[in-house]
Design a protein around this motif. Structure first.
Motif, short mmCIF file in Angstrom:
data_model
loop_
_atom_site.label_atom_id
_atom_site.label_comp_id
_atom_site.label_asym_id
_atom_site.label_seq_id
_atom_site.Cartn_x
_atom_site.Cartn_y
_atom_site.Cartn_z
N ALA A 124 0.82 -1.21 0.00
CA ALA A 124 0.00 0.00 0.00
C ALA A 124 0.85 1.26 0.00
O ALA A 124 0.35 2.35 -0.33
N ASP A 125 2.13 1.13 0.36
CA ASP A 125 3.05 2.26 0.34
C ASP A 125 4.04 2.19 -0.81
O ASP A 125 4.87 3.09 -0.95
N SER A 126 3.95 1.13 -1.59
CA SER A 126 4.93 1.00 -2.69
C SER A 126 4.21 0.77 -4.01
O SER A 126 3.59 1.68 -4.56
N TRP A 127 4.29 -0.45 -4.55
CA TRP A 127 3.83 -0.70 -5.91
C TRP A 127 2.34 -0.41 -6.13
O TRP A 127 1.93 -0.10 -7.25
N TYR A 128 1.53 -0.51 -5.09
CA TYR A 128 0.08 -0.33 -5.27
C TYR A 128 -0.41 1.07 -4.91
O TYR A 128 -1.62 1.32 -4.94
N ASN A 129 0.49 1.97 -4.59
CA ASN A 129 0.08 3.31 -4.20
C ASN A 129 0.14 4.25 -5.40
O ASN A 129 1.19 4.82 -5.73
N ARG A 130 -1.00 4.45 -6.05
CA ARG A 130 -1.07 5.33 -7.23
C ARG A 130 -1.12 6.80 -6.84
O ARG A 130 -1.13 7.66 -7.71
N HIS A 131 -1.15 7.09 -5.55
CA HIS A 131 -1.25 8.47 -5.10
C HIS A 131 0.11 9.12 -4.87
O HIS A 131 0.18 10.30 -4.51
N ILE A 132 1.17 8.36 -5.06
CA ILE A 132 2.53 8.91 -4.94
C ILE A 132 3.26 8.68 -6.26
O ILE A 132 2.89 7.80 -7.03
N PRO A 133 4.30 9.46 -6.54
CA PRO A 133 5.03 9.28 -7.80
C PRO A 133 5.62 7.87 -7.92
O PRO A 133 5.96 7.23 -6.92
N ALA A 134 5.73 7.40 -9.14
CA ALA A 134 6.25 6.05 -9.38
C ALA A 134 7.65 5.88 -8.82
O ALA A 134 8.01 4.80 -8.32
N ALA A 135 8.47 6.92 -8.88
CA ALA A 135 9.83 6.82 -8.33
C ALA A 135 9.79 6.56 -6.83
O ALA A 135 10.62 5.81 -6.30
N LYS A 136 8.82 7.17 -6.14
CA LYS A 136 8.67 6.95 -4.70
C LYS A 136 8.17 5.53 -4.42
O LYS A 136 8.60 4.90 -3.45
N ARG A 137 7.30 5.02 -5.26
CA ARG A 137 6.83 3.63 -5.10
C ARG A 137 8.03 2.67 -5.15
O ARG A 137 8.16 1.78 -4.32
N ALA A 138 8.87 2.86 -6.17
CA ALA A 138 10.02 1.99 -6.34
C ALA A 138 11.01 2.15 -5.20
O ALA A 138 11.58 1.17 -4.70
N TYR A 139 11.21 3.39 -4.76
CA TYR A 139 12.13 3.64 -3.64
C TYR A 139 11.62 2.96 -2.37
O TYR A 139 12.39 2.34 -1.62
N ASN A 140 10.32 3.07 -2.12
CA ASN A 140 9.76 2.45 -0.91
C ASN A 140 9.94 0.94 -0.94
O ASN A 140 10.22 0.32 0.09
N HIS A 141 9.79 0.34 -2.13
CA HIS A 141 10.03 -1.10 -2.18
C HIS A 141 11.50 -1.42 -1.94
O HIS A 141 11.81 -2.45 -1.30
N ALA A 142 12.40 -0.60 -2.43
CA ALA A 142 13.83 -0.82 -2.16
C ALA A 142 14.09 -0.79 -0.66
O ALA A 142 14.92 -1.57 -0.15
N CYS A 143 13.39 0.08 0.06
CA CYS A 143 13.51 0.11 1.53
C CYS A 143 12.98 -1.18 2.15
O CYS A 143 13.54 -1.69 3.14
N TYR A 144 11.92 -1.72 1.57
CA TYR A 144 11.37 -3.00 2.03
C TYR A 144 12.39 -4.12 1.84
O TYR A 144 12.58 -4.96 2.73
N ASP A 145 13.06 -4.13 0.70
CA ASP A 145 14.10 -5.13 0.48
C ASP A 145 15.22 -4.98 1.49
O ASP A 145 15.78 -5.97 1.97
N ASP A 146 15.58 -3.74 1.82
CA ASP A 146 16.59 -3.52 2.85
C ASP A 146 16.14 -4.09 4.19
O ASP A 146 16.95 -4.69 4.93
N LEU A 147 14.87 -3.91 4.52
CA LEU A 147 14.33 -4.48 5.76
C LEU A 147 14.46 -6.00 5.75
O LEU A 147 14.92 -6.61 6.73
#
Length: 236
Positions: A71-94
């Protein structure tokens, strides 16, 4: 014993709290990802954990049911696509820096198994293909492998390095060739084409795997509850 433990902690990688359920006290560790927008308790609520009960009770596996941040990454259409991808990169770091070391410390295993259904199959596959030195088994059930539809026309390193369809043809990590890989998919599955395509990518690299197409089935929990215990039984 069928032991269930709940964990919650603050993740510096995400900047918020993260939750997880663990089932079992001994055996081979398996990270289990939820489906699209799913939570850490989804696999329990949907009966997938019950389908693996025997393996947990016999001490053959331990299941780590992680939360998602879809909901904060790939499926969040309310934020820029670059932010979606960045948030998923943070998930991978976790996953790599918090959860993997915790599992290694608790179980004594350096390499683990990963599994997931539907979009959880994407998460499992992406983690396995990015970190094959730490993953010995990949069980993707009706997974997807192309994230580009989730980022509009945006493309950057965070998209490329989290999009298996793109980076796998050039991925030469030697541990890919010693991973047990299963791409399970239903005969009438919306993701069948992507699974067949990924199978061809692996074939082109001579990476052993099993494309398991289940006849007369659809993209839904009943077939995943058949697949999961079958795949777990193949862990050596």
């Amino acid at each position: 014993m069928f032991i269930e433990n709940y964990s919650k902690w603050h993740s510096n990688h995400l900047g918020r709290h993260f939750e997880m359920l663990k089932f079992g006290a001994q055996g081979y560790p398996v990270i289990l990802f939820p489906t699209s927008l799913g939570r850490y308790y989804e696999s329990k609520d949907r009966g997938l954990i019950e389908s693996a009960r025997w393996f947990v009770e016999q001490g053959k596996i331990q299941l780590y049911c992680v939360d998602s941040i879809d909901a904060d990454s790939w499926y969040n259409r309310h934020i820029p696509a670059a932010k979606r991808a960045y948030n998923h990169a943070c998930y991978d770091d976790l996953l790599f820096n918090d959860i993997l070391p915790r599992i290694q410390s608790e179980t004594g295993y350096e390499r683990i198994a990963v599994a997931g259904c539907s979009f959880g199959g994407y998460h499992a596959s992406n983690f396995a293909f990015k970190h094959p030195e730490n993953v010995s088994y990949l069980f993707s059930m009706s997974g997807t492998f192309d994230i580009k539809p989730r980022v509009d026309d945006h493309y950057d390193d965070n998209v490329y390095f989290n999009n298996p369809i793109d980076y796998m043809p050039d991925n030469e990590h030697p541990d890919l060739w010693r991973m047990g890989i299963i791409l399970g998919v239903a005969e009438e599955d919306i993701s069948r084409g992507q699974n067949e395509y990924m199978s061809r990518v692996l074939d082109a690299k001579n990476i052993a795997h099993w494309l398991d197409i289940r006849p007369q089935t659809r993209h839904d929990w009943p077939v995943w509850k058949e697949m999961f215990p079958h795949y777990l039984s193949l862990i050596k």
